[in-house]
Design an enzyme around this catalytic site. Sequence first.
Site, PDB file in Angstrom:
ATOM      1  N   TRP A 149      40.946  41.044  46.860  1.00 26.76           N
ATOM      2  CA  TRP A 149      40.395  40.240  47.949  1.00 26.76           C
ATOM      3  C   TRP A 149      40.031  41.054  49.182  1.00 26.76           C
ATOM      4  O   TRP A 149      39.343  40.563  50.066  1.00 26.76           O
ATOM      5  CB  TRP A 149      41.392  39.153  48.360  1.00 26.76           C
ATOM      6  N   ASN A 150      40.486  42.298  49.277  1.00 26.09           N
ATOM      7  CA  ASN A 150      40.324  43.014  50.549  1.00 26.09           C
ATOM      8  C   ASN A 150      38.920  43.577  50.761  1.00 26.09           C
ATOM      9  O   ASN A 150      38.464  43.702  51.905  1.00 26.09           O
ATOM     10  CB  ASN A 150      41.364  44.127  50.678  1.00 26.09           C
ATOM     11  N   LYS A 173      35.779  38.624  37.455  1.00 24.37           N
ATOM     12  CA  LYS A 173      36.712  37.613  37.961  1.00 24.37           C
ATOM     13  C   LYS A 173      37.201  38.095  39.322  1.00 24.37           C
ATOM     14  O   LYS A 173      38.072  38.954  39.429  1.00 24.37           O
ATOM     15  CB  LYS A 173      37.888  37.430  37.007  1.00 24.37           C
ATOM     16  N   PRO A 174      36.626  37.562  40.426  1.00 22.09           N
ATOM     17  CA  PRO A 174      37.073  37.989  41.755  1.00 22.09           C
ATOM     18  C   PRO A 174      38.408  37.363  42.118  1.00 22.09           C
ATOM     19  O   PRO A 174      38.850  36.392  41.492  1.00 22.09           O
ATOM     20  CB  PRO A 174      35.957  37.469  42.674  1.00 22.09           C
ATOM     21  N   GLU A 176      41.067  35.033  43.758  1.00 21.01           N
ATOM     22  CA  GLU A 176      40.997  33.645  44.188  1.00 21.01           C
ATOM     23  C   GLU A 176      41.092  33.506  45.706  1.00 21.01           C
ATOM     24  O   GLU A 176      40.823  32.438  46.252  1.00 21.01           O
ATOM     25  CB  GLU A 176      42.111  32.822  43.538  1.00 21.01           C
ATOM     26  N   GLY A 222      44.241  45.702  42.083  1.00 21.22           N
ATOM     27  CA  GLY A 222      45.062  44.643  42.653  1.00 21.22           C
ATOM     28  C   GLY A 222      46.484  45.119  42.857  1.00 21.22           C
ATOM     29  O   GLY A 222      46.726  46.300  43.114  1.00 21.22           O
ATOM     30  N   SER A 223      47.449  44.218  42.732  1.00 22.22           N
ATOM     31  CA  SER A 223      48.849  44.542  42.980  1.00 22.22           C
ATOM     32  C   SER A 223      49.485  45.216  41.767  1.00 22.22           C
ATOM     33  O   SER A 223      48.961  45.149  40.645  1.00 22.22           O
ATOM     34  CB  SER A 223      49.619  43.261  43.313  1.00 22.22           C
ATOM     35  N   GLU A 244      44.014  50.183  38.980  1.00 24.13           N
ATOM     36  CA  GLU A 244      44.394  50.718  40.288  1.00 24.13           C
ATOM     37  C   GLU A 244      45.237  49.669  41.016  1.00 24.13           C
ATOM     38  O   GLU A 244      44.712  48.824  41.733  1.00 24.13           O
ATOM     39  CB  GLU A 244      43.177  51.081  41.132  1.00 24.13           C
ATOM     40  N   CYS A 278      43.980  49.754  49.952  1.00 28.35           N
ATOM     41  CA  CYS A 278      44.897  50.417  49.018  1.00 28.35           C
ATOM     42  C   CYS A 278      45.304  51.795  49.518  1.00 28.35           C
ATOM     43  O   CYS A 278      46.423  52.254  49.261  1.00 28.35           O
ATOM     44  CB  CYS A 278      44.249  50.540  47.638  1.00 28.35           C
ATOM     45  N   GLU A 375      54.512  48.661  49.129  1.00 28.09           N
ATOM     46  CA  GLU A 375      53.190  48.539  49.737  1.00 28.09           C
ATOM     47  C   GLU A 375      53.209  47.419  50.781  1.00 28.09           C
ATOM     48  O   GLU A 375      53.678  46.315  50.516  1.00 28.09           O
ATOM     49  CB  GLU A 375      52.138  48.256  48.673  1.00 28.09           C
TER      50      GLU A 375
END
Length: 473
Positions: A149-150, A173-174, A176, A222-223, A244, A278, A375
């Site tokens: 999302w960033n 798939k972006p 949500e 993502g996470s 990543e 990130c 993080e």
Amino acid sequence: MKTLQNYIDGTWTNSQDPNRLTVVNPSTEEAVAEFPQGSAADVDLAVASAMAAQSTWAALTVEDRVTRLIRWADRIDEHTDELAELECREMGKPVGIGRNFIAAGVAGLKAAAQEALSYTFEISTDDPDGGWTRVIRRPVGVAAVVTPWNFPVTMVLGALGPLLAAGNTVVVKPSERSPLSTVRLFELLDLPDGVLNLVLGDVHAGAPLAGHDDIDLVHFTGSVSAGRQVGAASGQALHRAVLEPGGKDPVIVDEDVDVPATAQAVAFGSFVNTGQICTSMERIFVHEAIAEDFIAELVSAAEAYAFGDGMQPNVMMGPLVDERQRRIVAAQVSDAVAKGATVRTGGEVPDGPGFFYPATVITHVDASMSAMTEETFGPIAPVAVVSSFAEALDRAADSSFGLAATVYSRNAEHIELAADIPAGVVWINQWQGGGGVRTYEPARTSGMGATGTTAAFDSATRPFTVHIAADGS
């Protein structure tokens, strides 16, 4: 409030699941869009579309694919302001900063397309026995791109360039939390039907996409927790994955630096995009000889980062993406203070609407604190004082992450030693240096799979060999 749909086989399509989610403007807390929760049935349709289009897309010449991608990039470039405003509405990034990153994403898409023109998709060699061998790299097939999302626009474009130019078709798939700008990218799309498909939703769409039997590669950012799930699904399906899942990037500030200039650089690396990068600077190790002056300069720089609605001019820092992310940031600061850290500036949740959090500097930090081990993804600059460059190197390496690191030094020996930091990228005297020419693979829990320039095309293709004997038998 806008209603968003999936984009499958060149058509805007309703989800197979009636459940809906909402996009909330993090500056105002107002709902700005609704979209599908997602489902396996949506994913099946999108993957089937990509499969049907893949052979025709791959049969085009590289030059033809590149021409089409650059044409799309030019069209995106014309809508940079609009896309930056959408990103601001969905995740809070100030419009001025958003423009710069979107421009970088467009440039990255074009650069990847151009890279395809020089990439070696086939080589032939003569064998000693008089025969010959061809090594051909073909597209892997259908790729899934799951983006964070960033940087909604930049991350999508960065992933798509090599995949599409190499002849793959893709299902995107972006996140949500930020689907608005990605939907607009697809409204600007100028590619054959089925080459690029969009499925919206949360884990209800992401999980079946990552583990789909007909997906050949997953490109995920993502996470760590989500990255582990995607990696496990990819392993179960035995398809390729480029992951990543974030970082906890160290910064080393040597005793011989220009203190005011370096403090300004570290503030930017810590607070730009409200620390939601990130590769944000999340662990700062400064030499004791300059620590007092450096911390004072960093505090002064942090206090200049005014926060507010990114649609307004001169706002340097927008909100965090949502209340959940703000709670994570505030909890890390509270944990650090409870264990002996000192807040030098910031550190308090402001009153009023919006998920804002001030630029914060904390000192007297150590590895017992979550702000130094987990993080953050927020505007926190934790500063630890070290007695030597060697100590700084040891503490920088003491992490489960290994995405990137930054070192500020004028000492040639120290600069040489900095290359040993276990990370995918090490920047010396310039955070985010090197532009688009870097090739790297994250270390440790920061991911797997090399990316950038030629490595991105290696990931997007599968080599096979044809050997022809001298006598043809």
